[in-house]
Motif scaffolding. Sequence first.
Motif, PDB file in Angstrom:
ATOM      1  N   ARG A   3     -16.209  44.769 -26.642  1.00 33.06           N
ATOM      2  CA  ARG A   3     -17.549  45.117 -27.088  1.00 33.06           C
ATOM      3  C   ARG A   3     -18.414  43.885 -26.932  1.00 33.06           C
ATOM      4  N   ILE A   4     -19.178  43.773 -25.841  1.00 30.85           N
ATOM      5  CA  ILE A   4     -19.975  42.583 -25.574  1.00 30.85           C
ATOM      6  C   ILE A   4     -21.379  42.794 -26.092  1.00 30.85           C
ATOM      7  N   VAL A   5     -21.865  41.869 -26.938  1.00 35.43           N
ATOM      8  CA  VAL A   5     -23.195  41.991 -27.460  1.00 35.43           C
ATOM      9  C   VAL A   5     -23.826  40.642 -27.672  1.00 35.43           C
ATOM     10  N   SER A   6     -25.097  40.627 -27.850  1.00 34.33           N
ATOM     11  CA  SER A   6     -26.030  39.533 -28.062  1.00 34.33           C
ATOM     12  C   SER A   6     -26.922  39.572 -26.869  1.00 34.33           C
ATOM     13  N   ALA A   7     -28.060  39.005 -26.956  1.00 34.66           N
ATOM     14  CA  ALA A   7     -28.924  39.029 -25.794  1.00 34.66           C
ATOM     15  C   ALA A   7     -28.596  37.871 -24.900  1.00 34.66           C
ATOM     16  N   ALA A   8     -27.446  37.279 -25.054  1.00 35.13           N
ATOM     17  CA  ALA A   8     -27.113  36.151 -24.194  1.00 35.13           C
ATOM     18  C   ALA A   8     -25.687  36.255 -23.713  1.00 35.13           C
ATOM     19  N   LEU A   9     -24.755  35.441 -24.257  1.00 39.08           N
ATOM     20  CA  LEU A   9     -23.379  35.393 -23.783  1.00 39.08           C
ATOM     21  C   LEU A   9     -22.464  35.249 -24.986  1.00 39.08           C
ATOM     22  N   ILE A 222     -24.134  37.847 -39.157  1.00 40.54           N
ATOM     23  CA  ILE A 222     -23.601  38.932 -38.348  1.00 40.54           C
ATOM     24  C   ILE A 222     -24.664  39.351 -37.333  1.00 40.54           C
ATOM     25  N   HIS A 223     -24.252  39.627 -36.094  1.00 35.95           N
ATOM     26  CA  HIS A 223     -25.155  40.136 -35.073  1.00 35.95           C
ATOM     27  C   HIS A 223     -24.870  41.626 -34.898  1.00 35.95           C
ATOM     28  N   MET A 224     -25.900  42.439 -35.014  1.00 36.75           N
ATOM     29  CA  MET A 224     -25.724  43.887 -35.028  1.00 36.75           C
ATOM     30  C   MET A 224     -26.328  44.507 -33.781  1.00 36.75           C
ATOM     31  N   TYR A 225     -25.440  44.943 -32.892  1.00 38.55           N
ATOM     32  CA  TYR A 225     -25.828  45.677 -31.696  1.00 38.55           C
ATOM     33  C   TYR A 225     -25.003  46.973 -31.655  1.00 38.55           C
ATOM     34  N   GLY A 226     -24.361  47.272 -30.544  1.00 40.58           N
ATOM     35  CA  GLY A 226     -23.725  48.565 -30.387  1.00 40.58           C
ATOM     36  C   GLY A 226     -22.582  48.850 -31.338  1.00 40.58           C
ATOM     37  N   VAL A 227     -21.926  47.818 -31.846  1.00 37.64           N
ATOM     38  CA  VAL A 227     -20.853  48.034 -32.829  1.00 37.64           C
ATOM     39  C   VAL A 227     -21.402  48.685 -34.091  1.00 37.64           C
ATOM     40  N   PHE A 228     -22.670  48.405 -34.391  1.00 42.07           N
ATOM     41  CA  PHE A 228     -23.286  48.896 -35.628  1.00 42.07           C
ATOM     42  C   PHE A 228     -24.244  50.041 -35.299  1.00 42.07           C
ATOM     43  N   ASP A 229     -23.656  51.151 -34.868  1.00 41.14           N
ATOM     44  CA  ASP A 229     -24.464  52.285 -34.437  1.00 41.14           C
ATOM     45  C   ASP A 229     -24.452  53.437 -35.433  1.00 41.14           C
ATOM     46  N   THR A 230     -23.848  53.232 -36.612  1.00 42.84           N
ATOM     47  CA  THR A 230     -23.883  54.252 -37.660  1.00 42.84           C
ATOM     48  C   THR A 230     -24.256  53.610 -38.988  1.00 42.84           C
ATOM     49  N   ALA A 231     -24.844  54.407 -39.855  1.00 44.18           N
ATOM     50  CA  ALA A 231     -25.232  53.906 -41.173  1.00 44.18           C
ATOM     51  C   ALA A 231     -24.022  53.439 -41.970  1.00 44.18           C
ATOM     52  N   ALA A 232     -22.923  54.167 -41.857  1.00 42.73           N
ATOM     53  CA  ALA A 232     -21.731  53.811 -42.631  1.00 42.73           C
ATOM     54  C   ALA A 232     -21.210  52.431 -42.252  1.00 42.73           C
ATOM     55  N   GLU A 233     -21.192  52.119 -40.954  1.00 39.11           N
ATOM     56  CA  GLU A 233     -20.711  50.801 -40.511  1.00 39.11           C
ATOM     57  C   GLU A 233     -21.597  49.683 -41.040  1.00 39.11           C
ATOM     58  N   ILE A 234     -22.889  49.902 -41.033  1.00 35.91           N
ATOM     59  CA  ILE A 234     -23.841  48.881 -41.476  1.00 35.91           C
ATOM     60  C   ILE A 234     -23.733  48.655 -42.978  1.00 35.91           C
ATOM     61  N   THR A 235     -23.801  49.734 -43.742  1.00 34.87           N
ATOM     62  CA  THR A 235     -23.794  49.573 -45.195  1.00 34.87           C
ATOM     63  C   THR A 235     -22.447  49.088 -45.707  1.00 34.87           C
ATOM     64  N   ASP A 236     -21.360  49.503 -45.067  1.00 38.69           N
ATOM     65  CA  ASP A 236     -20.048  49.039 -45.485  1.00 38.69           C
ATOM     66  C   ASP A 236     -19.915  47.534 -45.251  1.00 38.69           C
ATOM     67  N   TYR A 237     -20.346  47.067 -44.076  1.00 36.42           N
ATOM     68  CA  TYR A 237     -20.202  45.647 -43.762  1.00 36.42           C
ATOM     69  C   TYR A 237     -21.023  44.791 -44.723  1.00 36.42           C
ATOM     70  N   LEU A 256     -31.841  48.638 -29.014  1.00 39.33           N
ATOM     71  CA  LEU A 256     -30.996  49.192 -27.967  1.00 39.33           C
ATOM     72  C   LEU A 256     -30.034  48.096 -27.534  1.00 39.33           C
ATOM     73  N   HIS A 257     -28.975  48.466 -26.851  1.00 40.83           N
ATOM     74  CA  HIS A 257     -28.149  47.452 -26.189  1.00 40.83           C
ATOM     75  C   HIS A 257     -27.185  48.109 -25.238  1.00 40.83           C
ATOM     76  N   SER A 258     -26.690  47.305 -24.298  1.00 39.96           N
ATOM     77  CA  SER A 258     -25.828  47.839 -23.254  1.00 39.96           C
ATOM     78  C   SER A 258     -24.489  48.326 -23.781  1.00 39.96           C
ATOM     79  N   ASP A 259     -24.076  47.879 -24.978  1.00 38.55           N
ATOM     80  CA  ASP A 259     -22.780  48.314 -25.513  1.00 38.55           C
ATOM     81  C   ASP A 259     -22.923  49.455 -26.503  1.00 38.55           C
ATOM     82  N   GLY A 260     -24.131  49.976 -26.680  1.00 42.66           N
ATOM     83  CA  GLY A 260     -24.336  51.064 -27.613  1.00 42.66           C
ATOM     84  C   GLY A 260     -25.725  51.018 -28.193  1.00 42.66           C
ATOM     85  N   ASP A 261     -26.045  51.983 -29.018  1.00 39.62           N
ATOM     86  CA  ASP A 261     -27.392  52.105 -29.582  1.00 39.62           C
ATOM     87  C   ASP A 261     -27.362  51.737 -31.059  1.00 39.62           C
ATOM     88  N   PRO A 262     -27.774  50.522 -31.405  1.00 34.29           N
ATOM     89  CA  PRO A 262     -27.752  50.116 -32.810  1.00 34.29           C
ATOM     90  C   PRO A 262     -28.631  51.035 -33.663  1.00 34.29           C
TER      91      PRO A 262
END
Length: 436
Positions: A3-9, A222-237, A256-262
Motif C-alpha cells: 500500500r504505497i501512499v504519500s505525495a512523495a516516496l 499518521i498519514h491518511m490516504y487509501g488505507v483510511f478509506d472507511t470511517a471505521a478505520e479512521i475512528t478506530d485508529y 484522492l490517492h492512487s492507492d485508494g480513496d481516502p
Amino acid sequence: MRRIVSAALVAAAISIAPSPAPAADRLAPAAGIHVDGTRIVESTGDTFVFRGVNHAHTWYPQQTTALADLKALGANSARVVLASGKRWTRNETSDVAAVVAECRRVKLICVLEVHDTTGYGEEAAAATLDEAVTYWISVKSALDGQEPYVVLNIGNEPYGNIGAPAWTAATTSAVQRLRSAGFGHAIMVDAPNWGQDWQFVMRDNAASVFAADPRKNTIFSIHMYGVFDTAAEITDYVGRFQSANLPLVIGEFGHLHSDGDPDEDTILATARSRGIGYLGWSWSGNGGGVEYLDLVTGFNKNALTPWGARLFNGANGISATAKEAAVYGGAPTDPPPASSCSATYAATGDWGAGFQGAVTVKAAAGAITGWTVTWTWPDGQRLTNSWNAEVTGTDAITARNAAYNGSLPAGGSTTWGFTASRGSANRAPTPTCTAS
C-alpha cells in the motif's frame, strides 16, 4: 500487501540499536511546544491544534510567498519539506533559519521535516533516520531557541512495507540521539508503511517510544490516504491513541490517492470532534500523477483546486476550525474534552459458533445529542443482528443511535446489543465513540 501512499516516496527497514538516553531528571521542563497527554500545548500553556498545510519548500525554494499565502487562507501551521542532501539538494543552515523566520513573521507554527528518509529500503537513494538526525544536528544553530515555534519532524515516512517492524528501535534511537544532542523541541515521528501504519507498528509501539523520550515530548504522525478509506478505520485508529493518552496528528492526507480513496470527510470530522491536528498535502507543485493533491494551482492562493476548496472552506476545514497560535497573540484555545462519550464492549453469551454482546455508550462531562460507535473485528467475527442502534457493516462496524436513545445527559448512558458469528478466535475489539 503493498500500500504505497504519500505525495512523495517512502522508507523501509533496518534495526538500529537505541543509544543511551540522558537521565530524565537532568532535563529541564519543556520551554516550548510540549505534550500533555493527548494535547499539544504551547509555551503559553494554551492548547494548540494544527490546522495546516504541507509545503514542498525544498523543491520550490523560489516560491517565497507560499507560507504567507497559506496563512492568508486561514492556516495556523505549515509542515515544510526540507532535504538533508542524501537524496535531494541539501537545505543549508541559513535556509532553515530563513524558513523559521518566515514562519514566525507570518505567525505560523512550523513543522520541519527531512524528506530524504522517504522510501528507505524500497528506494535505493533514501536516507536512514540516523542520517536524518545527523542532518538536524548539523543545522542545530538555526533551531536553538525556536522551541515555542518549531516542531521537529525527524524524517518523512521513514519505513515502507519492507522491514517496518524495525521502526520502533530506529525511531527510539533517533529521538534519544536528538535529546543527547541538546534538542528540547517537540519531536514528531512519522509512521512506517509509507506513513499509513497498516501493520500497526506505530500504533502498537507508540507507548514505548514515548516512554523512551527523556523529555516525554514526542508527537505521533499518521498519514491518511487509501488505507483510511472507511470511517471505521479512521475512528478506530485515532481512538486507540486517545485511549492510550498519546498525542496524534494527521500529518498528511488527501481527498484522492492512487492507492485508494481516502474518506476525507470523516478525517476532518473526527479531527474536529477529537481535538486533534491535521496538515493537508499539499500547497502546490505535485507531479507524477498526483497533481490532484495540489491545494492551489500554480502556487496562486486565488486559484483553489477542488481539494483546496474542500480543505480550506468545507465542513470542518481550516477556515472553520483554525485558531492562530497563542504565542503570536491568537485567542487561547480551551483544552478539548478527553472524550465526549465512551463505549464499553462486553460479550454476554456464547453458543460455540456465535455469541451475543452488548455495548454501553456513556456521555462524558457534557450532554450529547447523538453518538456513533465504530470498530473492526480483530478475529474475523461477523455481525448477524442488532437492536437499539442503527448498525451498518458486518466486519467493520458503524453503529449510530436510534431515534430514541441519542440524547444523553452528562454521565448518562444507554446500551445496545448484537449477535455475531465467531471468527478464528473471539477477542474483543476496541470500540470508539464519537458524540454530536
